[in-house]
Design an enzyme around this catalytic site. Sequence first.
Site, PDB file in Angstrom:
ATOM      1  N   HIS A  72      -2.432  10.999   0.892  1.00 43.86           N
ATOM      2  CA  HIS A  72      -1.898  10.689   2.040  1.00 43.86           C
ATOM      3  C   HIS A  72      -1.196  12.039   2.574  1.00 43.86           C
ATOM      4  O   HIS A  72      -0.066  12.148   2.748  1.00 43.86           O
ATOM      5  CB  HIS A  72      -1.119   9.731   2.307  1.00 43.86           C
ATOM      6  CG  HIS A  72      -0.759   8.935   3.622  1.00 43.86           C
ATOM      7  ND1 HIS A  72      -0.712   7.564   3.773  1.00 43.86           N
ATOM      8  CD2 HIS A  72      -0.491   9.607   4.780  1.00 43.86           C
ATOM      9  CE1 HIS A  72      -0.802   7.417   5.039  1.00 43.86           C
ATOM     10  NE2 HIS A  72      -0.390   8.594   5.461  1.00 43.86           N
ATOM     11  N   GLU A 115      -3.610  -0.101   8.210  1.00 45.37           N
ATOM     12  CA  GLU A 115      -2.130   0.185   8.926  1.00 45.37           C
ATOM     13  C   GLU A 115      -2.154  -0.239  10.227  1.00 45.37           C
ATOM     14  O   GLU A 115      -3.150  -0.293  11.108  1.00 45.37           O
ATOM     15  CB  GLU A 115      -1.915   1.921   9.245  1.00 45.37           C
ATOM     16  CG  GLU A 115      -1.529   2.489   7.807  1.00 45.37           C
ATOM     17  CD  GLU A 115      -1.003   4.211   8.091  1.00 45.37           C
ATOM     18  OE1 GLU A 115      -0.863   4.420   9.073  1.00 45.37           O
ATOM     19  OE2 GLU A 115      -1.366   4.675   7.043  1.00 45.37           O
ATOM     20  N   GLU A 163      -6.960   8.562   6.313  1.00 49.92           N
ATOM     21  CA  GLU A 163      -7.043   9.406   7.748  1.00 49.92           C
ATOM     22  C   GLU A 163      -7.740  10.774   7.803  1.00 49.92           C
ATOM     23  O   GLU A 163      -6.976  11.559   8.137  1.00 49.92           O
ATOM     24  CB  GLU A 163      -5.945   9.358   8.498  1.00 49.92           C
ATOM     25  CG  GLU A 163      -5.425   7.933   8.918  1.00 49.92           C
ATOM     26  CD  GLU A 163      -4.193   7.834   9.987  1.00 49.92           C
ATOM     27  OE1 GLU A 163      -3.664   8.877  10.188  1.00 49.92           O
ATOM     28  OE2 GLU A 163      -3.858   6.800  10.447  1.00 49.92           O
ATOM     29  N   ARG A 205       0.988  -1.230  -0.157  1.00 47.53           N
ATOM     30  CA  ARG A 205       0.058  -0.093   0.019  1.00 47.53           C
ATOM     31  C   ARG A 205       0.922   1.301   0.097  1.00 47.53           C
ATOM     32  O   ARG A 205       1.699   1.285   0.854  1.00 47.53           O
ATOM     33  CB  ARG A 205      -0.867  -0.006   1.087  1.00 47.53           C
ATOM     34  CG  ARG A 205      -1.735   1.052   1.388  1.00 47.53           C
ATOM     35  CD  ARG A 205      -2.740   1.274   2.532  1.00 47.53           C
ATOM     36  NE  ARG A 205      -3.436   2.537   2.506  1.00 47.53           N
ATOM     37  CZ  ARG A 205      -3.139   3.346   3.498  1.00 47.53           C
ATOM     38  NH1 ARG A 205      -2.586   3.159   4.547  1.00 47.53           N
ATOM     39  NH2 ARG A 205      -3.624   4.536   3.397  1.00 47.53           N
TER      40      ARG A 205
HETATM   41  C1  GBH Z   1      -0.576   7.175  10.801  1.00 51.05           C
HETATM   42  O1  GBH Z   1      -1.426   7.817  11.537  1.00 51.05           O
HETATM   43  C2  GBH Z   1      -0.537   7.566   9.385  1.00 51.05           C
HETATM   44  O2  GBH Z   1      -1.270   7.301   8.503  1.00 51.05           O
HETATM   45  C3  GBH Z   1       1.031   7.396   8.952  1.00 51.05           C
HETATM   46  O3  GBH Z   1       1.321   8.317   8.214  1.00 51.05           O
HETATM   47  C4  GBH Z   1       1.995   7.616  10.350  1.00 51.05           C
HETATM   48  O4  GBH Z   1       3.341   7.559   9.882  1.00 51.05           O
HETATM   49  C5  GBH Z   1       1.480   6.568  11.249  1.00 51.05           C
HETATM   50  O5  GBH Z   1       0.034   6.588  11.670  1.00 51.05           O
HETATM   51  C6  GBH Z   1       2.535   6.499  12.606  1.00 51.05           C
HETATM   52  O6  GBH Z   1       2.404   7.800  13.173  1.00 51.05           O
HETATM   53  O7  GBH Z   1       0.048  15.700  16.650  1.00 51.05           O
HETATM   54  O8  GBH Z   1      -0.690  15.233  19.121  1.00 51.05           O
HETATM   55  O9  GBH Z   1      -1.933  15.681  17.267  1.00 51.05           O
HETATM   56  C7  GBH Z   1      -1.798   7.368  12.964  1.00 51.05           C
HETATM   57  C8  GBH Z   1      -3.002   8.315  13.569  1.00 51.05           C
HETATM   58  C9  GBH Z   1      -3.063  10.738  14.024  1.00 51.05           C
HETATM   59  C10 GBH Z   1      -1.463   9.577  15.222  1.00 51.05           C
HETATM   60  C11 GBH Z   1      -2.382  11.981  14.355  1.00 51.05           C
HETATM   61  C12 GBH Z   1      -0.779  10.791  15.617  1.00 51.05           C
HETATM   62  C13 GBH Z   1      -0.729  12.960  16.067  1.00 51.05           C
HETATM   63  C14 GBH Z   1      -1.124  13.160  17.372  1.00 51.05           C
HETATM   64  N1  GBH Z   1      -2.148   9.745  13.852  1.00 51.05           N
HETATM   65  N2  GBH Z   1      -1.808  11.792  15.443  1.00 51.05           N
HETATM   66  S1  GBH Z   1      -0.859  15.125  17.721  1.00 51.05           S
END
Ligand code: GBH
Length: 488
Positions: free
Chosen positions: A159, A394, A205, A115
């Site tokens: 993305h 994921e 997301e 993916r």
């Molecule tokens: C995924 O998001 C993403 O799709 C991917 O690109 C990323 O590398 C992977 O997870 C690992 O992180 O900054 O305090 O607001 C997972 C869900 C949503 C988790 C946003 C982190 C940010 C927290 N993510 N969140 S904050």
Amino acid sequence: MKKKISRRTFAKIAGAATLASTTELPSIGPTASAQSTTPAEREFPRGFIWGTATASYQVEGAVKEDGRGPSIWDTFSHTPGNVVNNANGDIANDHYRLYKGDVQLMKAFGAKAYRFSIAWPRVFPNGDGPPNPKGLDFYNRLVDELLANGIQPYATLYHWDLPQSLQDRFGGWEGRDTSKAFGDYAGYVAARLSDRVKHIFTINEFGAFIEVGYRWGAHAPGLKLEGLRLNQTRHHAVLGHGLAVQAIRASAKSGTKIGLAENITIPVPVVETPQNVAAAERAMREMNAQYLTVIMEGKYTDWYLKSNGANAPKFTPEDLKIISSPLDFVGVNIYTNEFVKADETSPAGFAHVPRPKSFPHAPSFWLYISPDALYWGPRHVAKVWGVKEIYVTENGCSAADEPAADGKVYDTDRVTYLRSYLAQLRRATLDSVPVKGYFLWSLMDNFEWADGYTNRFGIHYVDYATQKRTPKLSADFYREVIARNAIV
Ligand code: GBH
């Protein structure tokens, strides 16, 4: 929907536990894959798709190559103070040039699917207007390379690397014109890749790029919207998704399957009483009201509209029809959970159970260890909306990886994490939840957004100075899982 384990299977599980200490254990190790010693309870359904995932801005680099236009992540990461160590994706993993080697990494551990995401500003440097065929060519080459190596391509159209020009002209997803441009871009790509790409995801997301990028300001474009402006931005994101679904249906080869990849909030019943399970199912709809719920149901929940009052998004019935265009599958990105319990006194019929300070998490502060999310996430999607085809698009974790003296990364924490999460996924398939595949995040360490290169999620270690990739212990673990189609 819950299928009872038969008496015989139960006896086998129970028996295996007691026999284990006295009789021979199934052999493990390099030759195990050739043997069929895995107990059936640990095996996944036949044909289960084991894959891995990355995203364009996190791995590609080559940000000025072959006519790519700037994205909001170029702008954001080049603004000092936004990303740890002021890192950016200019080079990242140089995957744009090294993709052939990266396909070999996947082949080596037996990946059946990959993916990846397509950088919108490579294909339309300004977001709309004239396309840039050279940009799309990269994905043509990547897809051909994958197929030549027996790996199925699963492509995500968005993305998070929005063309900067759309941010400048329309306020990005604040503007309805961005939703329209997204639909056009989606149709263009689908027409050109769907002869070989059979699974297309619109958006990755909503719950992250809108909430973190437009509400908290911690991701690109770094805005802090609230009230109606925020809700309208959320609405434009799901509308863009719906327009993309329609455009792909209109232009793709028949047989192309369309879905999305959402980081649903996953309410887990804190104790599995029937009351708490019912409360978790109600919570599933409410906690995801502005994204997956409106996409699946074609309406915002009463509670969402009511609690937002005058700030509720403005929309037409036609919008809702577009947003809820039928999908072929639903992808869910699963990392963590939210504990809930029944609460008759709350108008929504459930209550959050707060997390104690000592709750364990990965180095990423938000990643609370929650294997149960991999059971309840897919199960809620199947139960609440009757979805027949679900992918875990994921799942993975960050770890403080450091190469040992022999050069290997012994990420036993990641292996433990994966093993315990996969056991819950197996529980879901045992309960007949129609999960068709699993994509481990990530193939290799990469640009972890606002965390820069400090949080590593890969099953391959990347030395960014040399771009050398080395399989971690978790890659060996995953190879064995795939070879045996079972938890090992
Ligand atoms: C995924 O998001 C993403 O799709 C991917 O690109 C990323 O590398 C992977 O997870 C690992 O992180 O900054 O305090 O607001 C997972 C869900 C949503 C988790 C946003 C982190 C940010 C927290 N993510 N969140 S904050």
